[in-house]
Design a protein around this motif. Structure first.
Motif, PDB file in Angstrom:
ATOM      1  N   ALA A  44      14.975 -26.787  23.401  1.00 55.00           N
ATOM      2  CA  ALA A  44      15.589 -25.476  23.162  1.00 55.00           C
ATOM      3  C   ALA A  44      16.813 -25.601  22.263  1.00 55.00           C
ATOM      4  O   ALA A  44      17.055 -24.749  21.392  1.00 55.00           O
ATOM      5  CB  ALA A  44      15.967 -24.827  24.491  1.00 55.00           C
ATOM      6  N   LEU A  45      17.589 -26.650  22.459  1.00 55.42           N
ATOM      7  CA  LEU A  45      18.791 -26.837  21.651  1.00 55.42           C
ATOM      8  C   LEU A  45      18.428 -27.071  20.185  1.00 55.42           C
ATOM      9  O   LEU A  45      19.033 -26.467  19.279  1.00 55.42           O
ATOM     10  CB  LEU A  45      19.596 -28.016  22.204  1.00 55.42           C
ATOM     11  CG  LEU A  45      20.973 -28.284  21.596  1.00 55.42           C
ATOM     12  CD1 LEU A  45      21.891 -28.927  22.640  1.00 55.42           C
ATOM     13  CD2 LEU A  45      20.874 -29.202  20.384  1.00 55.42           C
ATOM     14  N   VAL A  46      17.440 -27.913  19.934  1.00 50.27           N
ATOM     15  CA  VAL A  46      17.040 -28.197  18.555  1.00 50.27           C
ATOM     16  C   VAL A  46      16.458 -26.950  17.896  1.00 50.27           C
ATOM     17  O   VAL A  46      16.726 -26.665  16.717  1.00 50.27           O
ATOM     18  CB  VAL A  46      16.034 -29.368  18.519  1.00 50.27           C
ATOM     19  CG1 VAL A  46      15.404 -29.505  17.137  1.00 50.27           C
ATOM     20  CG2 VAL A  46      16.730 -30.667  18.913  1.00 50.27           C
ATOM     21  N   ALA A  47      15.700 -26.181  18.665  1.00 47.37           N
ATOM     22  CA  ALA A  47      15.152 -24.931  18.125  1.00 47.37           C
ATOM     23  C   ALA A  47      16.268 -23.957  17.773  1.00 47.37           C
ATOM     24  O   ALA A  47      16.219 -23.257  16.753  1.00 47.37           O
ATOM     25  CB  ALA A  47      14.204 -24.297  19.139  1.00 47.37           C
ATOM     26  N   ASP A  48      17.311 -23.909  18.616  1.00 49.34           N
ATOM     27  CA  ASP A  48      18.445 -23.037  18.344  1.00 49.34           C
ATOM     28  C   ASP A  48      19.186 -23.488  17.089  1.00 49.34           C
ATOM     29  O   ASP A  48      19.574 -22.673  16.243  1.00 49.34           O
ATOM     30  CB  ASP A  48      19.386 -23.033  19.544  1.00 49.34           C
ATOM     31  CG  ASP A  48      20.461 -21.961  19.450  1.00 49.34           C
ATOM     32  OD1 ASP A  48      20.160 -20.794  19.764  1.00 49.34           O
ATOM     33  OD2 ASP A  48      21.590 -22.286  19.041  1.00 49.34           O
ATOM     34  N   ALA A  49      19.386 -24.788  16.952  1.00 44.76           N
ATOM     35  CA  ALA A  49      20.071 -25.316  15.773  1.00 44.76           C
ATOM     36  C   ALA A  49      19.286 -25.031  14.499  1.00 44.76           C
ATOM     37  O   ALA A  49      19.871 -24.770  13.440  1.00 44.76           O
ATOM     38  CB  ALA A  49      20.301 -26.819  15.926  1.00 44.76           C
ATOM     39  N   ALA A  50      17.960 -25.054  14.596  1.00 46.62           N
ATOM     40  CA  ALA A  50      17.122 -24.806  13.422  1.00 46.62           C
ATOM     41  C   ALA A  50      17.278 -23.383  12.913  1.00 46.62           C
ATOM     42  O   ALA A  50      17.047 -23.110  11.724  1.00 46.62           O
ATOM     43  CB  ALA A  50      15.656 -25.081  13.760  1.00 46.62           C
ATOM     44  N   LYS A  51      17.677 -22.455  13.772  1.00 46.67           N
ATOM     45  CA  LYS A  51      17.803 -21.045  13.386  1.00 46.67           C
ATOM     46  C   LYS A  51      19.162 -20.714  12.770  1.00 46.67           C
ATOM     47  O   LYS A  51      19.343 -19.628  12.218  1.00 46.67           O
ATOM     48  CB  LYS A  51      17.588 -20.144  14.610  1.00 46.67           C
ATOM     49  CG  LYS A  51      16.184 -20.221  15.200  1.00 46.67           C
ATOM     50  CD  LYS A  51      16.006 -19.210  16.316  1.00 46.67           C
ATOM     51  CE  LYS A  51      16.941 -19.460  17.473  1.00 46.67           C
ATOM     52  NZ  LYS A  51      16.704 -18.537  18.611  1.00 46.67           N
ATOM     53  N   GLN A  52      20.125 -21.611  12.876  1.00 42.68           N
ATOM     54  CA  GLN A  52      21.479 -21.299  12.433  1.00 42.68           C
ATOM     55  C   GLN A  52      21.571 -21.271  10.906  1.00 42.68           C
ATOM     56  O   GLN A  52      21.000 -22.113  10.224  1.00 42.68           O
ATOM     57  CB  GLN A  52      22.468 -22.324  12.987  1.00 42.68           C
ATOM     58  CG  GLN A  52      22.495 -22.421  14.502  1.00 42.68           C
ATOM     59  CD  GLN A  52      22.743 -21.087  15.178  1.00 42.68           C
ATOM     60  OE1 GLN A  52      23.672 -20.357  14.816  1.00 42.68           O
ATOM     61  NE2 GLN A  52      21.903 -20.752  16.130  1.00 42.68           N
ATOM     62  N   ASP A  53      22.297 -20.280  10.405  1.00 44.14           N
ATOM     63  CA  ASP A  53      22.508 -20.188   8.957  1.00 44.14           C
ATOM     64  C   ASP A  53      23.604 -21.139   8.477  1.00 44.14           C
ATOM     65  O   ASP A  53      23.559 -21.634   7.362  1.00 44.14           O
ATOM     66  CB  ASP A  53      22.896 -18.755   8.569  1.00 44.14           C
ATOM     67  CG  ASP A  53      21.744 -17.775   8.760  1.00 44.14           C
ATOM     68  OD1 ASP A  53      20.586 -18.202   8.621  1.00 44.14           O
ATOM     69  OD2 ASP A  53      22.012 -16.599   9.053  1.00 44.14           O
ATOM     70  N   ARG A 113      22.592 -29.514   7.008  1.00 42.44           N
ATOM     71  CA  ARG A 113      23.513 -28.608   7.694  1.00 42.44           C
ATOM     72  C   ARG A 113      23.715 -29.000   9.155  1.00 42.44           C
ATOM     73  O   ARG A 113      24.550 -28.414   9.844  1.00 42.44           O
ATOM     74  CB  ARG A 113      23.015 -27.168   7.603  1.00 42.44           C
ATOM     75  CG  ARG A 113      23.061 -26.610   6.182  1.00 42.44           C
ATOM     76  CD  ARG A 113      22.708 -25.146   6.131  1.00 42.44           C
ATOM     77  NE  ARG A 113      21.350 -24.897   6.575  1.00 42.44           N
ATOM     78  CZ  ARG A 113      20.787 -23.692   6.633  1.00 42.44           C
ATOM     79  NH1 ARG A 113      21.483 -22.624   6.295  1.00 42.44           N
ATOM     80  NH2 ARG A 113      19.544 -23.548   7.032  1.00 42.44           N
ATOM     81  N   VAL A 114      22.939 -29.977   9.635  1.00 40.71           N
ATOM     82  CA  VAL A 114      23.052 -30.439  11.022  1.00 40.71           C
ATOM     83  C   VAL A 114      23.667 -31.836  11.039  1.00 40.71           C
ATOM     84  O   VAL A 114      23.232 -32.730  10.296  1.00 40.71           O
ATOM     85  CB  VAL A 114      21.680 -30.464  11.724  1.00 40.71           C
ATOM     86  CG1 VAL A 114      21.803 -31.049  13.131  1.00 40.71           C
ATOM     87  CG2 VAL A 114      21.077 -29.066  11.783  1.00 40.71           C
ATOM     88  N   THR A 115      24.679 -32.008  11.871  1.00 39.01           N
ATOM     89  CA  THR A 115      25.312 -33.313  12.072  1.00 39.01           C
ATOM     90  C   THR A 115      25.055 -33.767  13.495  1.00 39.01           C
ATOM     91  O   THR A 115      25.133 -32.962  14.424  1.00 39.01           O
ATOM     92  CB  THR A 115      26.833 -33.224  11.837  1.00 39.01           C
ATOM     93  OG1 THR A 115      27.079 -32.836  10.489  1.00 39.01           O
ATOM     94  CG2 THR A 115      27.513 -34.556  12.102  1.00 39.01           C
ATOM     95  N   VAL A 116      24.725 -35.034  13.674  1.00 35.86           N
ATOM     96  CA  VAL A 116      24.613 -35.611  15.010  1.00 35.86           C
ATOM     97  C   VAL A 116      25.636 -36.733  15.137  1.00 35.86           C
ATOM     98  O   VAL A 116      25.949 -37.417  14.155  1.00 35.86           O
ATOM     99  CB  VAL A 116      23.193 -36.153  15.299  1.00 35.86           C
ATOM    100  CG1 VAL A 116      22.164 -35.051  15.248  1.00 35.86           C
ATOM    101  CG2 VAL A 116      22.826 -37.270  14.310  1.00 35.86           C
ATOM    102  N   GLY A 117      26.164 -36.917  16.320  1.00 36.48           N
ATOM    103  CA  GLY A 117      27.126 -37.987  16.507  1.00 36.48           C
ATOM    104  C   GLY A 117      27.690 -38.006  17.913  1.00 36.48           C
ATOM    105  O   GLY A 117      27.423 -37.107  18.723  1.00 36.48           O
ATOM    106  N   THR A 118      28.459 -39.016  18.202  1.00 43.32           N
ATOM    107  CA  THR A 118      29.135 -39.083  19.490  1.00 43.32           C
ATOM    108  C   THR A 118      30.401 -38.238  19.434  1.00 43.32           C
ATOM    109  O   THR A 118      30.905 -37.895  18.363  1.00 43.32           O
ATOM    110  CB  THR A 118      29.520 -40.526  19.842  1.00 43.32           C
ATOM    111  OG1 THR A 118      30.424 -41.014  18.837  1.00 43.32           O
ATOM    112  CG2 THR A 118      28.288 -41.414  19.913  1.00 43.32           C
TER     113      THR A 118
END
Length: 552
Positions: free
Chosen positions: A302-311, A483-488
């Motif tokens: 659900a989180l990844v799907a939400d991030a995919a929708k962000q402008d 547009r997506v960053t992943v990290g600690t």
């Protein structure tokens, strides 16, 4: 002129208190303020008499890169300044293989501790690595060796003897020698600016303050609520132990990042800390959003799907690097580009850095044509680049791939590398059927799929990810910054995003801290405060995957 700059101009050289402070909560413009004051100092003292140092190399370089007229030799980490001040000794950490030959019980990997992976990550560490980290921390805290645990002291005795025998010095030793023997900072600066001062250990602070006594004045820039490297020796109590006049302190109280709802949540969270430096802190006018989402780090669908929708931009954070693995897998499966621009050496967090050779293959794609780069045939350099990823069978004529290699060597570093190949030259190296397939694929938008299908085995996984991106949002996305960053949470400091997602889970050592003393609990609380205050508009809190978790 603001109060603090007025104090510096009027008080420098006329007071026994040479220490000034800039206290800046998240998003309040600490870096901008440093650059402004440093520029004023350069005007007064000269570009080679102003030093800018920081806990991290990235922070020091970021400040210097924005038009600051400070001599480049006067910008760097405190460790680099200490090394410069004592000459160029042989660094013990570069000789770990020699150590391992004679100290089998204390063998080390030689890998530098990754403070951005999460506190006290133990994956891949030997017993020697862990003892080394503990010893370094005690030394940075300036704890007498007599008070160390027996097993850490036993390691340190052998480590010291080995260094002395070979005349080596370790990283912490550079600071110790500089403090004991070097009264002035290298370059003899008139002014010192110390960014990220809350992350300095007791030893580092002692060195900074010692050098500061030989300057006109020094400025410590910090936010004790963002002290997240306690496991390396950082101590807000030590930072604030020195009493200075109130007029020597400037508080930056207006955040230009944090909206009201995120600010309200973050402040309530950090106010539960047992030790804080009280200061005003105001949000910006936007209301913002605070949400919760039915995802855990183990099931991030659900989180990844939400991030995919962000402008706008998004950031997905966890306490430890291993907790991000399911999220990264889900992002790759959905064809969502992601990165971590502050941690470029981590290939798992930066899968897009390998896209260059595929883009060389896609150069003739009409969708990638621009005014400056119109639709055309490949250049010699582009063919040389993408050919290395493809298998020879079914693509190149007999000897064709070898010919590409020879041509690559011939044109490397010459103007010819940027010249377009002729149709005849391309036909000489590529099978007719393959060339027809490539031409059709570039026309109908399936070129990334064709390329992945004909790649060498070691490149297929990465190229299928690029194909998934192209199919989901278009091939143009391969040329754009993700547009997506992943990290600690540790790696997030100094960054921001429109939307920030945070997993609340802790590692076993993190949970021990959360259940430990007030000081230990404060360390964990500050870590999540840093993560929450990365959000420019929306903060999204995920669910716990395990009982080892904080409670928001």
């Amino acid at each position: 002129m603001n109060v603090m700059s007025h104090s510096i101009e009027d008080r420098a050289g006329h007071t026994e208190h040479k220490e000034f402070r800039i206290v800046g909560p998240p998003g309040c413009g600490k870096s901008t303020t440093i650059r402004h004051w440093a520029s004023r100092a350069v005007d007064r003292y000269g570009s080679d008499r102003v030093m800018v140092t920081s806990f991290s190399r990235a922070a020091a370089q970021e400040i210097a890169s924005r038009g600051l007229a400070v001599n480049r030799d006067m910008v760097g980490t405190l460790h680099s300044m200490a090394l410069r001040s004592i000459g160029r000794p042989t660094i013990a950490e570069t000789k770990i293989a020699e150590w391992n030959e004679t100290h089998r019980a204390y063998q080390m990997t030689g890998a530098a501790p990754d403070v951005n992976a999460g506190a006290r990550q133990s994956e891949g560490k030997t017993a020697g690595d862990k003892l080394m980290e503990q010893a370094q921390r005690f030394r940075k805290l300036m704890v007498p060796i007599e008070r160390w645990p027996d097993h850490v002291r036993a390691f340190e005795v052998r480590w010291r003897a080995w260094k002395q025998e070979h005349e080596y010095i370790d990283f912490t030793g550079m600071l110790e020698v500089a403090l004991a023997e070097i009264p002035r900072a290298p370059g003899n600066p008139s002014v010192m600016f110390v960014d990220e001062a809350q992350d300095l250990g007791v030893l580092e602070l002692a060195l900074v303050r010692s050098w500061m006594q030989k300057t006109e004045f020094g400025v410590l820039v910090f936010d004790t609520d963002q002290t997240i490297f306690a496991f390396t020796g950082a101590s807000p109590e030590a930072l604030l132990a020195e009493e200075i006049p109130p007029e020597n302190v400037r508080v930056l109280s207006q955040s230009y990042r944090i909206p009201r709802k995120v600010h309200e949540f973050a402040v309530k969270w950090i106010e539960q800390s047992s030790f804080r430096y009280p200061s005003a802190y105001n949000p910006r006018e936007e209301e913002g959003e605070l949400d919760r989402i039915a995802s855990t780090y183990r099931n991030p669908t659900a989180l990844v799907a939400d991030a995919a929708k962000q402008d706008g931009t998004s950031m997905i954070l966890a306490a430890c690097a291993y907790m991000l693995s399911p999220t990264i897998k889900a992002l790759r499966a959905r064809g969502i580009p992601f990165h971590n621009p502050g941690q470029t050496k981590n290939g798992g967090w930066n899968p897009m850095r390998g896209v260059t050779k595929l883009l060389a293959f896609l150069a003739p794609d009409p969708k990638l044509a621009t005014k400056d780069k119109p639709n055309r045939l490949w250049t010699y350099g582009e063919v040389a680049a993408w050919a290395t990823l493809l298998r020879a069978s079914g693509v190149f004529k007999r000897g064709g791939k070898a010919q590409v290699g020879r041509t690559r060597d011939e044109v490397k570093g010459t103007d010819r590398a940027g010249q377009a190949m002729t149709v005849a030259e391309i036909s000489d190296i590529i099978e007719p059927d393959a060339l027809a397939e490539i031409t059709e694929a570039l026309t109908n938008g399936t070129a990334t799929a064709w390329f992945a299908a004909h790649a060498l085995p070691q490149h297929i996984k990465r190229l299928r990810y690029y194909d998934a991106i192209a199919r989901r949002v278009g091939v143009e996305a391969l040329t754009q910054e993700p547009r997506v960053t992943v990290g600690t949470l540790h790696s997030s400091k100094g960054t921001e995003a429109d939307t920030v997602y945070i997993y609340p889970d802790l590692s076993q050592s993190g949970m021990q801290e959360w259940r430990g003393s007030p000081t230990q609990r404060d360390t964990v609380r500050r870590l999540y405060y840093v993560g929450a205050t990365r959000a420019r508009h929306r903060l999204v809190l995920a669910r716990s995957a395990t009982p080892m978790t904080i409670k928001w």
